[in-house]
Write an enzyme that holds these catalytic residues in place. Sequence first.
Site, short mmCIF file in Angstrom:
data_model
loop_
_atom_site.label_atom_id
_atom_site.label_comp_id
_atom_site.label_asym_id
_atom_site.label_seq_id
_atom_site.Cartn_x
_atom_site.Cartn_y
_atom_site.Cartn_z
N HIS A 110 -12.94 -8.09 -1.84
CA HIS A 110 -11.91 -7.62 -2.77
C HIS A 110 -10.76 -7.04 -1.96
O HIS A 110 -10.94 -6.15 -1.13
CB HIS A 110 -12.46 -6.55 -3.72
N CYS A 111 -9.56 -7.56 -2.19
CA CYS A 111 -8.37 -7.11 -1.47
C CYS A 111 -7.63 -6.10 -2.36
O CYS A 111 -7.14 -6.46 -3.44
CB CYS A 111 -7.47 -8.29 -1.13
N PHE A 112 -7.53 -4.87 -1.90
CA PHE A 112 -6.87 -3.84 -2.70
C PHE A 112 -5.35 -4.00 -2.68
O PHE A 112 -4.67 -3.56 -3.61
CB PHE A 112 -7.25 -2.45 -2.18
#
Length: 263
Positions: A110-112
């Site tokens: 998951h890329c914030f």
Amino acid sequence: MLALRLLNVVAPAYFLCIALVTLVLQLFLFLPRMREDPTAARLFSPALLHGALFLFLSTNALGNYVLVIQNSPDDLDACQGAEARRALCPPPSTHFCRVCARVTLRHDHHCFFTGNCIGSRNMRNFVLFCLYTSLACLYSMVAGVAYISAVLSISFAHPLAFLTLLPTSISQFFSGAVLGSEMFVILMLYLWFAIGLACAGFCCHQLLLILRGQTRHQVRKGVAVRARPWRKNLQEVFGKRWLLGLLVPMFNVGSESCKQRDK
């Protein structure tokens, strides 16, 4: 969980603010400074070449950033039927993301900074986003160094000149020798340098996993993958028209996240 959801909102806003500040500095400081060069040719002036190169890098960085968000990984419900879930979406390739609150296929991480999960459908756009963000930041740093060198008459011929620039500039700023705008550009130089190196390292790490046919989720879980030729792994992510996707932001050619068996 609340902290993760808050980070999922703050991180994209932080990235967009950095992008906006970079664009403003390029348009109102760096480019006008290059136009003042009387020895520059009209057709291929440094300002024109610099503007064209920065436009190319920033367009690809922001374009792939948008595509990473739009081209979200397939949800588990996209595979119809329990038999399809067992055959085409095996458990090692799936992961429940607590931030997105969904189960995604071929989950990588998951890329914030994009506020989205990275999977097979948007992996190529994510890698190109990291690549062009790194190039745009490092190129902005070079343009900023040229600007500071011309404004403050500082020579960067010595290898340690860049490292000693910040402490020297801080002392000169409080003594009034350095203006606030110049000090802001100097701070941005170090920020561009840090972001550029971080994105370059992340891009190289992601490419290594792609060549191996692995995802970060599989590496963390210790899931073994079947050995395949690296060319096939690379083509699965970047497609056959990889050169076009390298020059122009575009969707993956024929997403196969729910069509191929996880290997």
